[in-house]
Design a protein around this motif. Structure first.
Motif, short mmCIF file in Angstrom:
data_model
loop_
_atom_site.label_atom_id
_atom_site.label_comp_id
_atom_site.label_asym_id
_atom_site.label_seq_id
_atom_site.Cartn_x
_atom_site.Cartn_y
_atom_site.Cartn_z
N LEU A 298 0.83 -1.20 0.00
CA LEU A 298 0.00 0.00 0.00
C LEU A 298 0.86 1.26 0.00
O LEU A 298 0.59 2.21 -0.74
N GLU A 299 1.89 1.26 0.82
CA GLU A 299 2.78 2.42 0.85
C GLU A 299 3.49 2.58 -0.49
O GLU A 299 3.71 3.70 -0.96
N ALA A 300 3.84 1.47 -1.12
CA ALA A 300 4.54 1.52 -2.41
C ALA A 300 3.69 2.22 -3.46
O ALA A 300 4.22 2.97 -4.30
N HIS A 301 2.37 1.99 -3.44
CA HIS A 301 1.49 2.69 -4.38
C HIS A 301 1.63 4.21 -4.24
O HIS A 301 1.66 4.94 -5.24
N LEU A 302 1.71 4.67 -3.00
CA LEU A 302 1.78 6.11 -2.75
C LEU A 302 3.16 6.67 -3.08
O LEU A 302 3.30 7.79 -3.57
N PHE B 227 8.07 15.95 3.45
CA PHE B 227 7.03 15.36 4.29
C PHE B 227 6.55 16.41 5.28
O PHE B 227 7.27 17.34 5.61
N PRO B 228 5.30 16.27 5.79
CA PRO B 228 4.32 15.20 5.53
C PRO B 228 3.48 15.46 4.29
O PRO B 228 3.36 16.59 3.83
N TRP B 229 2.89 14.39 3.76
CA TRP B 229 1.89 14.46 2.70
C TRP B 229 0.63 13.78 3.21
O TRP B 229 0.64 13.09 4.22
N LEU B 230 -0.45 13.94 2.45
CA LEU B 230 -1.62 13.09 2.60
C LEU B 230 -1.57 12.07 1.47
O LEU B 230 -1.40 12.42 0.30
N GLY B 231 -1.68 10.80 1.82
CA GLY B 231 -1.70 9.73 0.82
C GLY B 231 -3.10 9.17 0.68
O GLY B 231 -3.68 8.70 1.66
N VAL B 232 -3.64 9.23 -0.52
CA VAL B 232 -5.00 8.73 -0.79
C VAL B 232 -4.87 7.50 -1.68
O VAL B 232 -4.39 7.59 -2.80
N LEU B 233 -5.29 6.36 -1.16
CA LEU B 233 -5.16 5.09 -1.88
C LEU B 233 -6.54 4.58 -2.28
O LEU B 233 -7.38 4.30 -1.44
N LEU B 234 -6.74 4.47 -3.59
CA LEU B 234 -8.02 4.02 -4.15
C LEU B 234 -7.77 2.85 -5.08
O LEU B 234 -7.20 3.02 -6.16
N ALA C 283 -3.09 7.53 -5.42
CA ALA C 283 -2.53 6.37 -6.11
C ALA C 283 -3.48 5.20 -6.03
O ALA C 283 -4.52 5.27 -5.37
N GLY C 284 -3.12 4.12 -6.71
CA GLY C 284 -3.94 2.91 -6.75
C GLY C 284 -4.60 2.76 -8.10
O GLY C 284 -4.67 3.69 -8.90
N GLY C 285 -5.12 1.57 -8.35
CA GLY C 285 -5.65 1.25 -9.66
C GLY C 285 -6.77 2.15 -10.15
O GLY C 285 -6.89 2.42 -11.35
N VAL C 286 -7.61 2.67 -9.24
CA VAL C 286 -8.72 3.52 -9.65
C VAL C 286 -8.21 4.84 -10.22
O VAL C 286 -8.91 5.51 -10.99
N LEU D 262 -1.73 18.58 -5.85
CA LEU D 262 -2.15 17.23 -6.17
C LEU D 262 -1.07 16.52 -6.97
O LEU D 262 -0.57 17.04 -7.98
N LEU D 263 -0.71 15.33 -6.54
CA LEU D 263 0.25 14.49 -7.26
C LEU D 263 -0.35 13.10 -7.44
O LEU D 263 -1.01 12.58 -6.54
N TYR D 264 -0.14 12.51 -8.61
CA TYR D 264 -0.52 11.12 -8.87
C TYR D 264 0.32 10.62 -10.03
O TYR D 264 0.88 11.41 -10.80
N PRO D 265 0.47 9.30 -10.18
CA PRO D 265 1.29 8.79 -11.29
C PRO D 265 0.69 9.16 -12.64
O PRO D 265 -0.48 8.87 -12.91
N SER D 266 1.46 9.82 -13.48
CA SER D 266 0.94 10.19 -14.79
C SER D 266 0.81 8.99 -15.70
O SER D 266 -0.11 8.91 -16.52
#
Length: 348
Positions: free
Chosen positions: A117-121, A133-140, A278-281, A302-306
């Motif tokens: 889970l952490e790896a996704h973020l 740091f710190p960030w907010l990590g949102v995993l979906l 992050a995450g598949g969704v 906002l950051l997410y994998p492009s």
């Protein structure tokens, strides 16, 4: 082992993707190989653990060989082996763990246990410089709808979670209710896109706002009620009488409103203005657009994998996080354990 090297192997086998990657210094992706088992599990509309572990066993050595050849890397160049140890399907995790043990035993390379889970973020650091740091990590994802306070590598605190279904799971169930293919995420998004192009869009939503009575300071997700609302809407109706694009659009819009509302709560409650999703969704482009709009309007980063391939389960995210944990001295003996639980060892 080359003590000056910063190249790591990432081994991911927690569920239904077998993946190996080579990453240098947590930044440069040298090779990434993924074998998806979707076709194996599609007839069952979900992951069958026994099929998953057998498939990992059949494919994982081949992917490792392909990675080493593509990156032109020798064993003496490898500094660490990062492997998913939790959470996941026990049989699947054991396949990746055993490969890590064999490599470590033969080549004297240290093992770094990684929380999936952490790896996704953390994978966003492969693509851009990460703020302090710190960030907010949102995993979906298919199994998680969670928000974390991410204070340092290996140091996460859960501040919001789902009470029932995860968002990705809800997509799969709605897809099944509409007699659409598995997995549900891509096909539901495709149908929802059709609604945007229509000139005869009906006003309002088919489905009510989620958790509208929830208290402001509590961050909770719940998607089972939305799934049930879709069930009641389609029950007893022939497929040809259903407005599938509208159902998919309204389902997504309702679900994503709760996601953006909870992120806004977390930003306000914590005062943290950097959000990593992050995450598949997150492969859903409509969700990306919604998040971008809200982040701009409310002035948070906002950051997410492009690259959408980095949203799904992959070895690159394991090797990437493994580098930072390896630098902090988080290594494991050969008899390290794997677990289906979200939280154990030094991570999360």
């Amino acid at each position: 082992m080359n003590t000056n090297s910063k190249i790591g192997i990432g081994i991911e086998s927690s569920c239904d993707e077998t993946s190996i990657a080579l990453v240098e210094a947590g930044k440069k992706l040298l090779s990434l190989k993924i074998y998806s088992q979707i076709e194996n599990h599609a007839p069952y509309r979900g992951v069958v653990p026994e099929l998953a572990s057998r498939s990992h066993l059949e494919k994982i050595n081949l992917l490792l060989e392909e990675c080493l050849i593509e990156a032109d890397v020798d064993w003496k160049d490898i500094a660490y082996i990062a492997v998913t140890t939790h959470p996941g399907l026990m049989g699947s995790l054991m396949i990746g763990a055993q490969l890590a043990r064999c490599i470590s035993l033969v080549h004297s390379i240290p093992i770094v246990p990684v929380n999936h889970l952490e790896a996704h973020l953390a994978v966003v650091s492969l693509e851009e410089e990460i703020p302090s740091f710190p960030w907010l990590g949102v995993l979906l994802s298919g199994g998680n709808s969670s928000i974390y306070r991410y204070s340092d590598w290996g140091n996460l605190q859960l501040i919001g979670d789902t009470m029932d279904d995860a968002l990705g799971e809800a997509f799969d169930k709605v897809s099944a209710l509409l007699d659409l293919p598995y997995p549900g995420g891509p096909v539901v998004e495709k149908e929802a896109r059709k609604f945007f192009d229509r000139t005869d869009k009906p006003k309002g939503s088919l489905f009510p706002r989620l958790l509208k009575e929830s208290t402001y300071d509590k961050i909770e997700f719940s998607f089972s009620g939305l799934k049930t609302a879709v069930l009641y809407h389609v029950r007893g109706k022939p497929k040809e009488d259903l407005d599938i694009p509208r159902i998919c659009h309204d389902f997504q819009k309702t679900a994503f409103e709760l996601v953006t509302r909870n992120i806004s709560k977390a930003v306000k409650n914590t005062g943290i203005g950097t959000v990593v999703c992050a995450g598949g969704v997150l492969a859903n482009s409509i969700l990306r657009e919604e998040l971008e709009m809200v982040a701009k309007r409310q002035d948070w980063t906002l950051l997410y994998p492009s690259k959408k391939i980095l949203c799904t389960d992959n070895g690159a995210m394991i090797a990437n996080l493994g580098f930072y944990l390896w630098q902090k001295g988080f290594t494991a003996p050969l008899n390290f354990k794997v677990s289906p639980k979200r939280s154990f060892s030094q991570t999360i």
